[in-house]
Write a protein that holds these residues in place. Structure first.
Motif, PDB file in Angstrom:
ATOM      1  N   UNK A  82       0.850  -1.177   0.000  1.00 26.17           N
ATOM      2  CA  UNK A  82       0.000   0.000   0.000  1.00 26.17           C
ATOM      3  C   UNK A  82       0.892   1.235   0.000  1.00 26.17           C
ATOM      4  N   UNK A  83       0.288   2.403   0.232  1.00 24.24           N
ATOM      5  CA  UNK A  83       1.035   3.651   0.192  1.00 24.24           C
ATOM      6  C   UNK A  83       2.065   3.766   1.302  1.00 24.24           C
ATOM      7  N   UNK A  84       3.203   4.425   0.990  1.00 25.46           N
ATOM      8  CA  UNK A  84       4.249   4.565   1.996  1.00 25.46           C
ATOM      9  C   UNK A  84       3.852   5.510   3.117  1.00 25.46           C
ATOM     10  N   UNK A  85       2.967   6.486   2.826  1.00 27.66           N
ATOM     11  CA  UNK A  85       2.570   7.448   3.870  1.00 27.66           C
ATOM     12  C   UNK A  85       1.806   6.747   4.984  1.00 27.66           C
ATOM     13  N   UNK A  86       0.943   5.792   4.634  1.00 26.36           N
ATOM     14  CA  UNK A  86       0.183   5.069   5.661  1.00 26.36           C
ATOM     15  C   UNK A  86       1.109   4.255   6.548  1.00 26.36           C
ATOM     16  N   UNK A  87       2.112   3.621   5.953  1.00 26.74           N
ATOM     17  CA  UNK A  87       3.045   2.811   6.729  1.00 26.74           C
ATOM     18  C   UNK A  87       3.900   3.710   7.628  1.00 26.74           C
ATOM     19  N   UNK A  88       4.355   4.831   7.091  1.00 27.83           N
ATOM     20  CA  UNK A  88       5.200   5.729   7.888  1.00 27.83           C
ATOM     21  C   UNK A  88       4.405   6.358   9.029  1.00 27.83           C
TER      22      UNK A  88
END
Length: 896
Positions: A82-88
């Motif tokens: 998924x998107x990197x922003x959600x993981x970060x």
């Protein structure tokens, strides 16, 4: 032509079905794989994948930090596409000490602030697991949890973590899925550890007793929880609301000016936005007395609110609590996944799920250790045989041309298996020394004891519980801390009422269940032309079910068809507009499925000689002291016990003199006497079946008469004092003896000057003088109120109205007519009446409403205020229930 024969209809049906299936799969994917946590470890998949990726990368407590971008990239590439922003954001939140009560990640760099600042870009920050985070993965390599394939089936990932830390309870979580959401509060580790101890040792521990260990939520930002009722509801049902206030103190500076110091704010409140909101309120002059506001926070929060010298600090603070996020409501909803299915969990269930999970982890860990120990013991047993027959073993190996022949010879000679023979041939000559032989024997004895111990653990649940509690105690001893959030007293409603001006309001309830309030002056301005209380300009004026006045400080008792009572305050209702219809009443009282509002009773004070009179469809009447309803539960109380198939029809508040009140306490008629009177009561002269004498002479009537009216035209009139009050939740006594097929439709409190108005289903209406109704015994058949015939139909509406009332009649097919009550001719008590509305063929009258004029409602309002002002009020606490008024009891009013 049928739909199947229409071209394309079958294709359309298939498309609709496919869309429904796709949306359902999407919904379940969001619920299970994204938004809701697993009840065992408290993690959503993204949290679990971040922690597992750090574990596999070796970003552990005893190693150095690495760039956050490296962690995020590993998570995205291997486990979470998924998107990197959600993981970060997930990684950053687990490092924020103002978001998690016990952070799981150690962050180096800017990971955001309580002022709403976003974390720095992932290329600038570094992170690693801290010791608490490592506890979540403890013993993961021992096959303690199930593993599953990652998104491309190239790797495996854990489906749940071992979770030596009770993360679900101590850190809480939130998430929004499709059609459902979760919001779980954080708690103190020491309190949770004590509760797990108690429940593990006594699985039958009552839910209530767990609150002796867990006092309530313990937020990372501290603050004060006001009252315990919301906590209790959340712990016992899985959902509840707690009110959280900032920790404040009022002090005086060196110049003698008061100021408010804020040192802790409610959970998830943005400090910068809070300060800005306070400044906006001062600028808009909605809060008076503030001269300056400063944020002096460093590591600890400190907001200084300077006040004018003449300002009262408590009043200003109360206004800030009212209008800003210095006071918030945290809605607890403990929704989590159990076996991949969402379920709302009580506190006991949350703890039990964690206990069961940890016992399963310990069982699997023990099985892993046992399997490993047994494998080593099996090898050691072969080595012992070899050392005891070393000369022969060496000779066999020397004589064998290959290793395989040597292994086969050893297996045949000493009855060994492949594993044992391989270990023997792999043994070096240096291991044949006396010292190593002693070590081998010692290891053998140790393994025998270990295997026996591990088997004992697997056989005895109490041993596994002891191991679980021992590990938990070690975690609590090392990482547990003092509670940050204080559990304070409940906030009295008077605190809120002090901020609200007391003024008269007109409350309307529509037939669809929409309620609103408007200042009484709104209707005065509309009274030109004599249009009644509603007047011109109100969009839904012909849809009003009930209308009355009450003070903004008044209480509203809401009664439903199932005999339950709910409680709210007038000022909590939405202040509507002339053309608005308000909001559904279910937003203010917790109605259950199948419940409809039958009556709303405004009460200014709970005290004096007031009673509530109830009547049901089957003719049962009950009278209860008003004080019995001064402390209902927010979830409602059982006001009256109903027979199967019976429903509450109406509730009437009646006031009595002290003499009348005492007389009703000593009323001697009970159910048997009422039944007897019903059988012996005879109609008076002129009241025989079919008599339509136009008796218009009105006898003077006392102000204590009640009338019960039925659909088939009967009415019984009796004094309020003729039966005694009962306790809340009781059944009541017979009010009227009904003929077969008849039912009660109304309860009237007869007032001097008013007329008894009746409307029938065929559109006929009549008004009669209340003095023409003979007073009979309670429980009798009564007298004829209406001569029901096929021409006029049954009665659908009976009420006590003044001549200047407006009457709104609604038919089943939606026809509405509005007429003056005085337009309906005054007739005899048992007359048929006159045509009030012309109906279309097949249509019938469904309902009617009598709306008072402005003068009438102002008079009633002033009279009620004058009456209640003389009453000594009872202290009201809407967060509790008076013990003397508990369900099923039958106290007399003297004992209340």
């Amino acid at each position: 032509m049928s739909e199947e024969m229409v071209p394309g209809s079958q294709f359309k049906s298939l498309i609709e079905k496919d869309m429904q299936d796709c949306y359902l799969r999407y919904s379940m994917s969001v619920i299970v794989a994204r938004a809701l946590p697993d009840a065992r470890d408290g993690f959503k998949p993204v949290h679990r994948r971040v922690m597992f990726s750090m574990h596999k990368l070796g970003v552990v407590p005893n190693k150095g930090t690495v760039k956050s971008a490296r962690i995020v990239g590993d998570v995205i590439g291997k486990y979470h596409p998924h998107g990197d922003s959600a993981v970060y954001e997930t990684l950053a939140r687990m490092a924020q000490d103002f978001s998690l009560r016990y952070p799981l990640v150690f962050g180096q760099g800017n990971f955001g602030s309580i002022d709403g600042d976003s974390p720095a870009a992932m290329r600038y920050t570094e992170a690693k697991m801290n010791n608490l985070g490592a506890l979540m993965l403890e013993d993961l390599e021992k096959d303690t949890v199930d593993m599953g394939p990652n998104y491309d089936e190239s790797l495996e990932e854990p489906l749940v973590l071992p979770s030596a830390l009770p993360n679900m309870i101590v850190n809480g979580t939130s998430g929004i899925a499709v059609g459902m959401a979760t919001n779980m509060a954080p708690h103190n580790l020491r309190e949770v550890g004590a509760a797990i101890h108690a429940l593990a040792e006594n699985p039958d521990l009552p839910d209530e007793n767990l609150m002796d260990y867990i006092k309530g939520p313990d937020f990372p930002t501290g603050a004060v929880v006001c009252g315990r009722s919301g906590i209790r509801e959340a712990y016992l049902t899985g959902h509840g609301r707690v009110r959280v206030r900032a920790r404040t103190e009022i002090e005086t500076d060196s110049k003698g000016k008061p100021r408010i110091i804020v040192t802790e704010i409610p959970y998830m409140v943005n400090k910068a936005e809070l300060c800005k909101k306070i400044a906006d309120l001062v600028r808009e002059k909605r809060v008076d007395g503030i001269t300056d506001i400063r944020d002096e926070s460093s590591r600890d929060i400190r907001i200084v609110i300077e006040l004018r010298r003449d300002a009262v600090g408590e009043v200003v603070l109360n206004n800030l609590f009212k209008y800003t996020q210095l006071q918030t409501t945290f809605s607890i909803y403990n929704l989590a996944l159990i076996n991949n299915l969402p379920k709302v969990l009580t506190m006991k269930e949350l703890l039990q799920v964690y206990i069961d999970h940890r016992l399963d982890v310990i069982t699997r860990s023990t099985q892993f250790d046992l399997k490993k120990a047994e494998a080593r013991l099996h090898i050691i047993e072969g080595l012992r045989i070899a050392t005891q027959n070393i000369d022969e073993v060496v000779q066999i190996i020397k004589q064998s041309k290959t290793t395989e022949i040597a292994k086969a010879s050893l297996q045949e000679r000493f009855n060994l298996d492949e594993i044992q023979s391989q270990a023997i041939v792999d043994m070096r000559l240096g291991q044949l020394t006396g010292l190593n032989l002693e070590k081998l024997e010692a290891e053998y004895n140790e393994l025998v004891a270990t295997v026996a111990d591990l088997k004992d653990i697997l056989e005895k649940r109490e041993r596994r519980i002891a191991i679980m509690l021992e590990k938990l105690d070690a975690v609590v001893a090392k990482y547990g801390d003092e509670r940050r959030t204080t559990i304070g007293e409940a906030i009295d409603d008077s605190d809120e009422e002090d901020l609200i001006a007391e003024e008269e309001q007109v409350i309307t309830l529509s037939r669809e269940g929409y309620i609103r309030r408007l200042p009484i002056d709104t209707f005065k301005a509309q009274n030109r032309g004599g249009k009644g209380i509603i007047g011109a300009g109100l969009k839904d004026e012909d849809n009003v079910e009930q209308i009355f006045t009450a003070s903004t400080h008044s209480y509203l008792l809401v009664f439903t068809n199932k005999g339950r009572a709910y409680w709210t305050k007038v000022y909590r209702l939405p202040e509507g507009t002339r053309n608005g219809k308000g909001r559904p009443i279910v937003n203010f009282v917790g109605l259950t499925d199948g419940e409809t509002v039958q009556a709303i009773v405004p009460v200014r004070k709970f005290g004096g000689f007031f009673c509530l009179v109830f009547v049901t469809k089957k003719g049962i009447i009950n009278k209860m002291d008003l004080k019995l309803f001064s402390r209902p539960r927010k979830a409602g109380v059982n006001a009256i016990s109903l027979d199967e198939g019976d429903e509450l029809v109406k509730v009437q508040l009646v006031g009595m003199t002290e003499e009348e009140y005492k007389a009703s306490l000593n009323a001697g008629d009970v159910e048997d006497a009422a039944d007897q009177s019903a059988e012996t009561a005879e109609p008076a002269e002129g009241e025989a079946e079919g008599d339509d004498a136009e008796n218009l002479e009105a006898r003077p009537i006392p102000n204590d008469l009640l009338m019960i009216a039925t659909r088939n035209g009967q009415a019984v009139t009796f004094p309020i004092t003729c039966f005694r009050p009962m306790g809340r939740g009781t059944h009541g006594v017979r009010g009227i003896k009904l003929s077969e097929g008849d039912e009660v439709i109304s309860l009237l409190w007869l007032k001097a000057g008013n007329k008894v108005l009746t409307i029938t289903e065929k559109g006929y209406g009549k008004r009669s003088e209340p003095g023409t109704y003979r007073v009979t015994k309670r429980g009798s058949k009564g007298v004829k109120n209406l001569n029901v015939t096929d021409k006029i139909g049954s009665a659908v509406f009976v009420d006590s109205v003044a001549d200047d009332y407006d009457l709104i009649i609604t038919t089943k097919e939606g026809q509405v007519i509005r007429i003056k009550a005085a337009d309906i001719r005054l007739t005899g008590r048992n007359a048929q009446g006159v045509k009030a509305i012309s109906l279309r063929e097949g249509d019938v009258v469904q309902d009617a409403t009598a709306l008072p004029s402005v003068e009438d409602i102002e008079h009633d309002s002033a009279e009620a205020k004058e009456t209640f002002d003389k009453v000594e009020g009872v202290e009201v606490d809407d967060d509790s229930v008076d013990a003397s008024a508990s369900e099923g009891e039958n106290p007399t009013p003297e004992g209340v």
